[in-house]
Enzyme design. Structure first.
Site, mmCIF file in Angstrom:
data_model
loop_
_atom_site.group_PDB
_atom_site.id
_atom_site.type_symbol
_atom_site.label_atom_id
_atom_site.label_comp_id
_atom_site.label_asym_id
_atom_site.label_seq_id
_atom_site.Cartn_x
_atom_site.Cartn_y
_atom_site.Cartn_z
ATOM 1 C CG ASP A 1 6.678 11.851 9.693
ATOM 2 O OD1 ASP A 1 7.869 11.794 10.073
ATOM 3 O OD2 ASP A 1 6.194 11.078 8.848
ATOM 4 C CG HIS B 1 6.871 3.952 3.958
ATOM 5 N ND1 HIS B 1 7.395 3.388 5.097
ATOM 6 C CD2 HIS B 1 6.273 5.107 4.353
ATOM 7 C CE1 HIS B 1 7.125 4.180 6.148
ATOM 8 N NE2 HIS B 1 6.457 5.231 5.712
HETATM 9 ZN ZN ZN Z 1 6.643 9.340 7.972
#
Ligand code: ZN
Length: 310
Positions: free
Chosen positions: A247, A123
């Site tokens: 995840d 990110h």
């Molecule tokens: Zn993630």
């Protein structure tokens, strides 16, 4: 064998009561020891990434800001992302692990590598930290493959449950680095719709597979495999990098797309097949997300077991 990168230094990025905490790596390390997987790998020494390697990806004023912020004791550098006193150095070591892994794989020391690093990176944006990420390690490594090792074509595959917005932004107009992300949608960080395909030289070199919660796992795999076949035939990568987040596991407290641990075997096999077809089997995988430590450890175990099978 596989090159396995881990170090106690990655525990020194201290985040307090936060899902991205050092116990994630401790659980993985225990699992790889008890299963004997770690003993089957070679574990190279490695150093921090050079600042000029990071500056290909991140703006100098952000790098300076992060260094000063950490040196002053840290805190929340943005709403989701914690920095501690050592975080600047730890993040440079994480990017350094990725650069060392691609260097050794390109030299032919091994075909595959797994970097068990923190903080995660996908990110992180050119000018900012975001979503638990400080430096975009996989982007730094992809640029190192091009600038330091002379490759023309690299493919990054991101199966973290969140869209790899930072990585996409880095290579949006590049064309030398293809980027495929499969992720939950709609979901954090809000980008990654199927019509985001790059621009300029990078037009068609970005592929996004947004997946709604509740999508059958068989359909998840089918869409991933279709998109990967398409993009890899266009890029014809000389090296394949994986932003390996875990995840999307059904028991993950943050993400979850109902994948089971064994689904990461299939994902790994799929990417390795592409690497075998185009890239002489060269795969470097970097840990991104995964916030249920025991499930994360299992997933990393099956992922590494496949990387070892090359
Ligand atoms: Zn993630």
């Amino acid at each position: 064998m596989t090159l396995l990168y881990s170090s106690p230094v990655f525990l020194e990025h201290i985040t307090g009561a936060h899902p991205e905490h050092p116990r994630r790596l401790m659980a993985i390390s225990d699992r790889l020891k008890t299963t004997g997987l770690a003993a089957r790998c070679s574990q190279p020494d490695f150093i921090a990434a050079r600042i000029d390697q990071v500056e290909r990806i991140h703006q100098t004023h952000y790098i300076d800001h992060l260094r000063r912020y950490a040196a002053a004791g840290g805190g929340r550098i943005e709403v989701d992302t914690v920095v501690s006193e050592k975080s600047y150095d730890v993040a440079l070591r994480a990017a350094g692990a990725a650069c060392d892994a691609i260097a050794r794989v390109l030299r032919g020391e091994d075909k595959t590598a797994l970097c068990l690093v923190r903080p995660p990176g996908h990110h992180a944006r050119p000018h900012d930290a975001m979503g638990f990420c400080l430096y975009n390690s996989i982007a730094v490594a992809a640029r190192s493959a091009i600038d330091d090792h002379g490759l023309d074509r690299v493919l990054i595959v991101d199966w973290d449950v969140h869209h790899g917005n930072g990585t996409q932004e880095m290579f949006w107009e590049d064309g030398r680095v293809g980027f495929l992300s499969i992720h939950r949608w709609p979901f954090y960080p809000g980008t990654g719709d199927a019509d985001e395909i790059g621009a300029s030289n990078g037009l068609g070199c970005i592929a996004n597979v947004p997946v709604q919660f509740g999508t059958p796992v068989a359909e998840f795999h089918a869409r991933f495999e279709h998109a990967l076949t398409d993009l890899s035939s266009k890029i014809k990568p000389q090296l394949v990098l994986i932003s390996a987040g875990f995840d999307a596991h059904r028991e993950d407290p943050i993400g979850s797309l109902e994948l089971e641990t064994d689904d990461f075997i299939r994902l790994t096999k799929t990417v390795m097949a592409v690497a075998n077809q185009y890239a002489e089997g060269r795969v470097v995988s970097l840990l991104e997300g995964g916030y249920n430590p025991s499930r994360l450890a299992e997933c990393v175990g099956v992922h590494l077991n496949e990387l070892l099978s090359h």
